[in-house]
Scaffold this active site. Structure first.
Site, PDB file in Angstrom:
ATOM      1  N   GLY A  54       0.862  -1.183   0.000  1.00 46.58           N
ATOM      2  CA  GLY A  54       0.000   0.000   0.000  1.00 46.58           C
ATOM      3  C   GLY A  54       0.890   1.222   0.000  1.00 46.58           C
ATOM      4  O   GLY A  54       1.843   1.314   0.795  1.00 46.58           O
ATOM      5  N   ASP A 242      -1.928   4.527  -6.147  1.00 48.95           N
ATOM      6  CA  ASP A 242      -0.506   4.362  -5.851  1.00 48.95           C
ATOM      7  C   ASP A 242       0.292   5.542  -6.366  1.00 48.95           C
ATOM      8  O   ASP A 242       1.383   5.839  -5.879  1.00 48.95           O
ATOM      9  CB  ASP A 242       0.007   3.057  -6.458  1.00 48.95           C
ATOM     10  CG  ASP A 242      -0.710   1.893  -5.787  1.00 48.95           C
ATOM     11  OD1 ASP A 242      -1.818   1.540  -6.234  1.00 48.95           O
ATOM     12  OD2 ASP A 242      -0.187   1.391  -4.773  1.00 48.95           O
TER      13      ASP A 242
HETATM   14  O1  MRU Z   1       0.530  -3.963  -4.608  1.00 41.19           O
HETATM   15  P1  MRU Z   1      -0.034  -3.314  -3.383  1.00 41.19           P
HETATM   16  O2  MRU Z   1      -0.824  -4.229  -2.521  1.00 41.19           O
HETATM   17  O3  MRU Z   1       1.008  -2.528  -2.630  1.00 41.19           O
HETATM   18  O4  MRU Z   1      -1.051  -2.284  -3.997  1.00 41.19           O
HETATM   19  C1  MRU Z   1      -1.281  -1.065  -3.515  1.00 41.19           C
HETATM   20  C2  MRU Z   1      -2.629  -0.958  -3.060  1.00 41.19           C
HETATM   21  O5  MRU Z   1      -2.885  -1.297  -1.934  1.00 41.19           O
HETATM   22  C3  MRU Z   1      -3.686  -0.458  -3.919  1.00 41.19           C
HETATM   23  O6  MRU Z   1      -3.377  -0.249  -5.236  1.00 41.19           O
HETATM   24  C4  MRU Z   1      -4.373   0.681  -3.246  1.00 41.19           C
HETATM   25  O7  MRU Z   1      -5.595   0.831  -3.841  1.00 41.19           O
HETATM   26  C5  MRU Z   1      -3.595   1.972  -3.235  1.00 41.19           C
HETATM   27  S1  MRU Z   1      -2.611   2.186  -1.811  1.00 41.19           S
HETATM   28  C6  MRU Z   1      -3.636   3.058  -0.707  1.00 41.19           C
END
Ligand code: MRU
Length: 368
Positions: A54, A242
């Protein structure tokens, strides 16, 4: 937010101030396991292996990674090496770069003897600020949920994707903050949790944290989202991000774009919850956002819990079949109804964002 009624954060400093504690998110939802990060290498590994994930939490963990590195050696060389190594862990979430630049800007001008303590203080400040930003996103986003409730006088159905809850941040979450805020205010809310293949952050993490907080939710296969929208069972969609480009294009977990397309076709409002540090002002649009390509076995295999309680991974595909695994996609701003930030809700346009962050136009990097 709460685990079994107890207020908890996704990252914290141990009582003796020498290490950072995390929840190992690769073990959820089957086991709540904690891990201590005692070196910068530990922090980098936790990010790379997605024990923490995240965008905001990646940034916070990297900041503690710098503090851990400087606890061993506070020289300029060590600081730069630690930042370089942490920066190489994951490419898409811009909060990683944001946090490392903030640490460097704060620490480099200091005398070597002052850096160690200042690094722990700055990492803690990043965490505190993250919690406050998200709480504020919660307040602004809850207004959107409240408006639907006032219009319909029934439970509001919000759909989300991936995990943009408190596990993805230090506290509150981004996309889930409005849901927690509305729920805590007594607004009846139900969440459609998209499982989010291939890593299943929705099914494993979002469902888990909503259950811990007592929020009504239903897990769906990713492919069911369009059908539910078509049948009037979704009032609004809130996703995280992200990285957002300066024009409002949003990079988020793979599959977000498909939800935005279906939302547009069905007249369902589609919002992205984006804290200031997730906006990349250096990118004029989303075409330059680096998309992480992950291992094919996340697609060819799936992990789950067996009847005897053991967790195992099984193959889904023929052993000869290849798989490709882009982890994020970019939703064009034209499909985004609005961006929920800590400073308010704005149109997904450069002008909309600039109105909330006028300092971005002055070349200032440090927002929030
Ligand atoms: O690959 P991850 O689990 O790190 O992905 C990021 C996320 O958790 C999501 O894309 C999320 O919607 C954005 S981070 C608040």
């Amino acid at each position: 937010m709460r685990i079994g009624g107890k207020a908890t954060r996704s990252i914290w400093v141990t009582d003796d101030g020498t290490a950072a504690g995390i929840i190992d998110q690769t073990r959820l939802p089957h086991e709540l396991a904690y891990r201590l990060l005692t070196t910068a290498r530990d922090a980098a590994e936790a990010i790379r292996t997605m024990q923490v994930r995240g965008a905001p939490l990646i940034g916070a963990t990297a900041a503690y990674g710098v503090a851990l590195a400087l606890s061993e050696d506070s020289s300029e060389g060590r600081l730069e090496l630690a930042c370089e190594r942490l920066m190489a862990t994951r490419p898409t979430a811009v909060n990683l770069r944001w946090a490392l630049e903030r640490m460097q800007n704060r620490l480099l001008p200091l005398a070597v003897s002052q850096r160690r303590e200042a690094a722990w203080v700055e990492a803690a400040a990043i965490c505190e600020e993250d919690a406050l930003l998200n709480q504020s996103i919660g307040r602004h986003g809850a207004g959107l949920i409240k408006r639907v409730y006032e219009k319909t006088s029934r439970t509001v159905n919000v759909m989300t994707h991936c995990n943009a809850g408190w596990l993805a941040t230090v506290d509150w979450g981004t996309a889930l903050a409005p849901i927690y805020t509305a729920f805590d205010a007594g607004i009846p809310v139900h969440v459609w949790v998209s499982e989010t293949r291939p890593r299943n952050q929705g099914a494993a993490l979002t469902a888990w944290e909503l259950a811990q907080h007592g929020v009504s939710h239903t897990v769906i296969a990713d492919n069911a989202a369009g059908h539910l929208m078509q049948h009037g069972r979704v009032d609004l969609i809130i996703v995280g991000a992200d990285r957002a480009a300066a024009n409002g294009d949003i990079a988020n977990k793979i599959g977000t774009y498909l939800k935005a397309l279906a939302a547009r076709d069905n007249g369902v409002p589609f919002y992205a919850a984006v804290p200031g540090p997730t906006i990349d002002w250096r990118l004029s649009d989303g075409s330059g956002i680096p998309i992480e390509e992950r291992a094919a076995d996340e697609v060819t295999h799936i992990q789950g819990r067996m009847e005897d309680g053991g967790v195992t991974s099984v193959r889904l595909t023929p052993s000869q079949s290849h798989a490709v695994n882009p982890a994020f996609d970019v939703t064009p701003a034209r499909l985004v109804t609005g961006i929920i930030t800590e400073r308010g809700v704005c149109p997904a346009t450069r002008e909309g964002l600039m109105k909330l962050y006028p300092e971005a136009g002055t070349g200032l990097r440090r927002i929030a």
